[in-house]
Motif scaffolding. Sequence first.
Motif, PDB file in Angstrom:
ATOM      1  N   ASN A 147       0.829  -1.208   0.000  1.00 16.80           N
ATOM      2  CA  ASN A 147       0.000   0.000   0.000  1.00 16.80           C
ATOM      3  C   ASN A 147       0.864   1.259   0.000  1.00 16.80           C
ATOM      4  OD1 ASN A 147      -2.417  -1.385  -0.063  1.00 16.80           O
ATOM      5  ND2 ASN A 147      -2.631  -1.426   2.164  1.00 16.80           N
ATOM      6  N   ASP A 148       1.962   1.245   0.732  1.00 16.48           N
ATOM      7  CA  ASP A 148       2.880   2.387   0.721  1.00 16.48           C
ATOM      8  C   ASP A 148       3.479   2.604  -0.673  1.00 16.48           C
ATOM      9  OD1 ASP A 148       2.425   2.818   3.386  1.00 16.48           O
ATOM     10  OD2 ASP A 148       4.268   1.799   4.045  1.00 16.48           O
ATOM     11  N   SER A 176       0.947   4.090  -3.143  1.00 14.09           N
ATOM     12  CA  SER A 176       0.561   5.489  -2.947  1.00 14.09           C
ATOM     13  C   SER A 176       1.677   6.471  -3.304  1.00 14.09           C
ATOM     14  CB  SER A 176       0.114   5.699  -1.508  1.00 14.09           C
ATOM     15  OG  SER A 176       1.197   5.511  -0.634  1.00 14.09           O
ATOM     16  N   ILE A 177       2.836   6.006  -3.702  1.00 11.78           N
ATOM     17  CA  ILE A 177       3.943   6.900  -4.038  1.00 11.78           C
ATOM     18  C   ILE A 177       3.585   7.888  -5.154  1.00 11.78           C
ATOM     19  CG2 ILE A 177       6.263   6.968  -5.055  1.00 11.78           C
ATOM     20  CD1 ILE A 177       6.961   4.539  -3.362  1.00 11.78           C
ATOM     21  N   LEU A 207       0.870   9.266  -5.837  1.00  5.66           N
ATOM     22  CA  LEU A 207      -0.159  10.209  -5.414  1.00  5.66           C
ATOM     23  C   LEU A 207       0.277  11.108  -4.268  1.00  5.66           C
ATOM     24  CD1 LEU A 207      -3.108   7.661  -5.449  1.00  5.66           C
ATOM     25  CD2 LEU A 207      -2.430   9.228  -7.265  1.00  5.66           C
ATOM     26  N   LYS A 208       1.506  10.993  -3.792  1.00  5.14           N
ATOM     27  CA  LYS A 208       1.953  11.767  -2.644  1.00  5.14           C
ATOM     28  C   LYS A 208       2.047  13.262  -2.930  1.00  5.14           C
ATOM     29  CE  LYS A 208       4.161   8.239   0.035  1.00  5.14           C
ATOM     30  NZ  LYS A 208       5.318   7.784   0.773  1.00  5.14           N
ATOM     31  N   ASP A 209       2.281  13.653  -4.181  1.00  4.62           N
ATOM     32  CA  ASP A 209       2.407  15.072  -4.517  1.00  4.62           C
ATOM     33  C   ASP A 209       1.041  15.754  -4.649  1.00  4.62           C
ATOM     34  OD1 ASP A 209       5.135  14.915  -4.482  1.00  4.62           O
ATOM     35  OD2 ASP A 209       5.303  14.567  -6.634  1.00  4.62           O
ATOM     36  N   ASP A 210      -0.019  14.987  -4.787  1.00  4.32           N
ATOM     37  CA  ASP A 210      -1.348  15.568  -4.976  1.00  4.32           C
ATOM     38  C   ASP A 210      -1.987  15.981  -3.673  1.00  4.32           C
ATOM     39  OD1 ASP A 210      -1.065  15.196  -7.631  1.00  4.32           O
ATOM     40  OD2 ASP A 210      -2.316  13.392  -7.740  1.00  4.32           O
TER      41      ASP A 210
END
Length: 50
Positions: free
Chosen positions: A40-41, A44-45, A47-50
């Motif tokens: 899961n980590d 999500s990489i 999408l971390k900037d959004d």
Amino acid sequence: METYTAMRHFGDSWGLLAMTLFFIGVVFFTLRPGSRESANDAASIPLKDD
């Protein structure tokens, strides 16, 4: 021609065994305890900037 035959016999026996063991290892690695959180980590990489 003898080299081809020897390599083919090697691939048919030990190559199949190696691929099977690799597949089993990947399945165990994927289903090991704690892998859900790390997957899961990693998912999500992007999408971390959004």
